[in-house]
Scaffold this motif. Structure first.
Motif, PDB file in Angstrom:
ATOM      1  N   GLN A   4      33.848  26.321  64.886  1.00 20.21           N
ATOM      2  CA  GLN A   4      32.710  26.930  64.122  1.00 20.21           C
ATOM      3  C   GLN A   4      32.362  26.248  62.710  1.00 20.21           C
ATOM      4  OE1 GLN A   4      30.470  29.014  65.740  1.00 20.21           O
ATOM      5  NE2 GLN A   4      31.896  28.246  67.429  1.00 20.21           N
ATOM      6  N   ASP A   5      33.522  26.116  61.818  1.00 14.83           N
ATOM      7  CA  ASP A   5      33.229  25.365  60.483  1.00 14.83           C
ATOM      8  C   ASP A   5      33.514  24.053  60.253  1.00 14.83           C
ATOM      9  OD1 ASP A   5      35.769  25.708  60.983  1.00 14.83           O
ATOM     10  OD2 ASP A   5      36.395  26.682  59.172  1.00 14.83           O
ATOM     11  N   LEU A   6      33.257  23.447  61.479  1.00 14.55           N
ATOM     12  CA  LEU A   6      33.373  21.961  61.367  1.00 14.55           C
ATOM     13  C   LEU A   6      32.542  21.336  60.411  1.00 14.55           C
ATOM     14  CD1 LEU A   6      34.942  19.933  63.474  1.00 14.55           C
ATOM     15  CD2 LEU A   6      32.843  19.313  64.395  1.00 14.55           C
ATOM     16  N   PRO A   7      33.238  20.378  59.615  1.00 15.93           N
ATOM     17  CA  PRO A   7      32.226  19.687  58.567  1.00 15.93           C
ATOM     18  C   PRO A   7      31.863  18.432  59.123  1.00 15.93           C
ATOM     19  CG  PRO A   7      34.643  19.372  58.069  1.00 15.93           C
ATOM     20  CD  PRO A   7      34.655  20.313  59.436  1.00 15.93           C
ATOM     21  N   SER A   8      30.628  18.077  58.453  1.00 19.69           N
ATOM     22  CA  SER A   8      29.847  16.760  58.816  1.00 19.69           C
ATOM     23  C   SER A   8      30.656  15.756  58.373  1.00 19.69           C
ATOM     24  CB  SER A   8      28.590  16.800  58.318  1.00 19.69           C
ATOM     25  OG  SER A   8      27.745  17.859  58.834  1.00 19.69           O
ATOM     26  N   ILE A   9      30.339  14.707  59.037  1.00 21.68           N
ATOM     27  CA  ILE A   9      31.303  13.249  58.747  1.00 21.68           C
ATOM     28  C   ILE A   9      30.030  12.147  58.479  1.00 21.68           C
ATOM     29  CG2 ILE A   9      33.445  13.762  60.173  1.00 21.68           C
ATOM     30  CD1 ILE A   9      32.317  11.842  62.146  1.00 21.68           C
ATOM     31  N   LYS A  10      30.486  11.375  57.835  1.00 18.33           N
ATOM     32  CA  LYS A  10      29.644  10.150  57.491  1.00 18.33           C
ATOM     33  C   LYS A  10      29.532   9.087  58.757  1.00 18.33           C
ATOM     34  CE  LYS A  10      28.999   6.420  54.070  1.00 18.33           C
ATOM     35  NZ  LYS A  10      29.685   5.936  52.622  1.00 18.33           N
ATOM     36  N   ALA A  11      28.447   9.158  59.443  1.00 15.28           N
ATOM     37  CA  ALA A  11      28.781   8.145  60.575  1.00 15.28           C
ATOM     38  C   ALA A  11      27.213   7.990  61.112  1.00 15.28           C
ATOM     39  CB  ALA A  11      29.461   8.931  61.724  1.00 15.28           C
ATOM     40  N   LYS A  36      39.997  10.513  66.089  1.00 18.39           N
ATOM     41  CA  LYS A  36      39.898  10.935  65.064  1.00 18.39           C
ATOM     42  C   LYS A  36      39.070  10.248  64.036  1.00 18.39           C
ATOM     43  CE  LYS A  36      43.804   9.699  62.978  1.00 18.39           C
ATOM     44  NZ  LYS A  36      45.160  10.055  62.432  1.00 18.39           N
ATOM     45  N   PHE A  37      38.103  10.850  63.185  1.00 16.61           N
ATOM     46  CA  PHE A  37      37.389  10.405  62.353  1.00 16.61           C
ATOM     47  C   PHE A  37      37.873  10.709  60.897  1.00 16.61           C
ATOM     48  CE2 PHE A  37      34.349  10.480  66.046  1.00 16.61           C
ATOM     49  CZ  PHE A  37      34.078   9.375  66.185  1.00 16.61           C
ATOM     50  N   PRO A  38      37.744  10.078  59.988  1.00 16.76           N
ATOM     51  CA  PRO A  38      38.128  10.495  58.512  1.00 16.76           C
ATOM     52  C   PRO A  38      36.768  11.222  58.095  1.00 16.76           C
ATOM     53  CG  PRO A  38      37.249   8.124  58.577  1.00 16.76           C
ATOM     54  CD  PRO A  38      37.290   8.343  59.791  1.00 16.76           C
ATOM     55  N   LEU A  39      37.211  12.261  57.246  1.00 14.17           N
ATOM     56  CA  LEU A  39      36.507  13.297  56.661  1.00 14.17           C
ATOM     57  C   LEU A  39      35.951  12.503  55.330  1.00 14.17           C
ATOM     58  CD1 LEU A  39      35.203  16.252  56.873  1.00 14.17           C
ATOM     59  CD2 LEU A  39      37.386  16.951  55.965  1.00 14.17           C
ATOM     60  N   ARG A  40      34.720  11.982  55.640  1.00 18.77           N
ATOM     61  CA  ARG A  40      34.094  11.406  54.162  1.00 18.77           C
ATOM     62  C   ARG A  40      32.650  11.960  54.304  1.00 18.77           C
ATOM     63  NH1 ARG A  40      33.207   5.328  55.495  1.00 18.77           N
ATOM     64  NH2 ARG A  40      32.842   6.258  57.530  1.00 18.77           N
ATOM     65  N   LYS A  41      32.038  12.191  52.975  1.00 20.66           N
ATOM     66  CA  LYS A  41      30.895  12.633  52.722  1.00 20.66           C
ATOM     67  C   LYS A  41      30.057  11.521  52.114  1.00 20.66           C
ATOM     68  CE  LYS A  41      31.580  17.168  53.568  1.00 20.66           C
ATOM     69  NZ  LYS A  41      31.010  17.875  54.451  1.00 20.66           N
ATOM     70  N   LEU A  42      28.670  11.456  52.493  1.00 19.85           N
ATOM     71  CA  LEU A  42      27.963  10.437  51.669  1.00 19.85           C
ATOM     72  C   LEU A  42      27.796  10.924  50.346  1.00 19.85           C
ATOM     73  CD1 LEU A  42      24.693  10.101  54.175  1.00 19.85           C
ATOM     74  CD2 LEU A  42      26.451   8.296  53.273  1.00 19.85           C
ATOM     75  N   PRO A  43      27.499  10.149  49.297  1.00 21.93           N
ATOM     76  CA  PRO A  43      27.167  10.377  48.048  1.00 21.93           C
ATOM     77  C   PRO A  43      25.941  11.138  48.105  1.00 21.93           C
ATOM     78  CG  PRO A  43      27.807   8.080  47.946  1.00 21.93           C
ATOM     79  CD  PRO A  43      27.718   8.918  49.533  1.00 21.93           C
ATOM     80  N   LEU A  44      25.761  12.154  46.897  1.00 15.84           N
ATOM     81  CA  LEU A  44      24.732  13.282  47.051  1.00 15.84           C
ATOM     82  C   LEU A  44      23.534  12.275  47.008  1.00 15.84           C
ATOM     83  CD1 LEU A  44      24.082  16.214  46.846  1.00 15.84           C
ATOM     84  CD2 LEU A  44      24.038  15.847  44.513  1.00 15.84           C
TER      85      LEU A  44
END
Length: 181
Positions: A57-64, A167-175
């Motif tokens: 339920q609380d899955l974060p988004s990934i950069k992809a 398995k994907f790395p948990l990376r976020k896009l810069p703001l």
């Protein structure tokens, strides 16, 4: 029909040779699974395949690249369905930890030998009839996952289905990239 098939093979070859650069955005794997499995629901029901989803339920988004991840999911589901010609179970799960987001696609199909598992990511390797596959699906899946900094693990035994865990790395896009210039 042959031209469309050739176009798909060329697109896969272009990706495989890295001529199609990824367009990264924030991607939620749960939404990708929900949207993607919708396309297969009627086929699953018709073939007696029970689909179970266990989405965090609380899955974060990934950069992809969304379209590339859709291709990964579609290829894995199609392979799973082809491995279950007479009923079966398709299990799809998402999860995460502090550093990674995970996608699991598991079927109760015919399974693979250890020798087959060693070759499934090689371009043009296929166990399917000549009219059913090009042998590019899983090699493209592997390439996409690696291009996103991820990894893929496979477990399978003859008669006991297959389990693909990505398995994907948990990376976020810069703001700035997320909200535009």
């Amino acid at each position: 029909k042959a031209a469309l098939h050739a176009r798909e093979v060329i697109k896969k070859l272009m990706f495989f040779s890295r001529q199609a650069p990824p367009r990264e955005t924030q991607v939620n794997l749960n939404r990708l699974v929900e949207d993607g499995i919708y396309l297969f629901e009627s086929r699953c029901a018709k073939n007696g395949i029970i689909v179970t989803k266990k989405l965090c339920q609380d899955l974060p988004s990934i950069k992809a690249d969304l379209s590339q991840l859709q291709q990964v999911f579609t290829n894995l589901v199609v392979n799973a369905l082809q491995a279950m010609p007479d009923e079966g179970m398709l299990n799809i799960e998402t999860s995460w930890d502090d550093h990674h987001v995970y996608l699991l696609v598991q079927d109760s199909g015919i399974g693979m030998t250890p020798e087959t598992i060693k070759q499934i990511f090689l371009p043009f390797f296929t166990t399917k009839d000549i009219k059913q596959g090009t042998g590019l699906g899983l090699s493209v899946v592997h390439g996409i996952v690696q291009a996103h900094g991820g990894s893929i693990d496979v477990e399978s035994h003859i008669g006991n289905g297959a389990r693909f865990r990505i398995k994907f790395p948990l990376r976020k896009l810069p703001l700035k990239e997320k909200n535009g210039p």
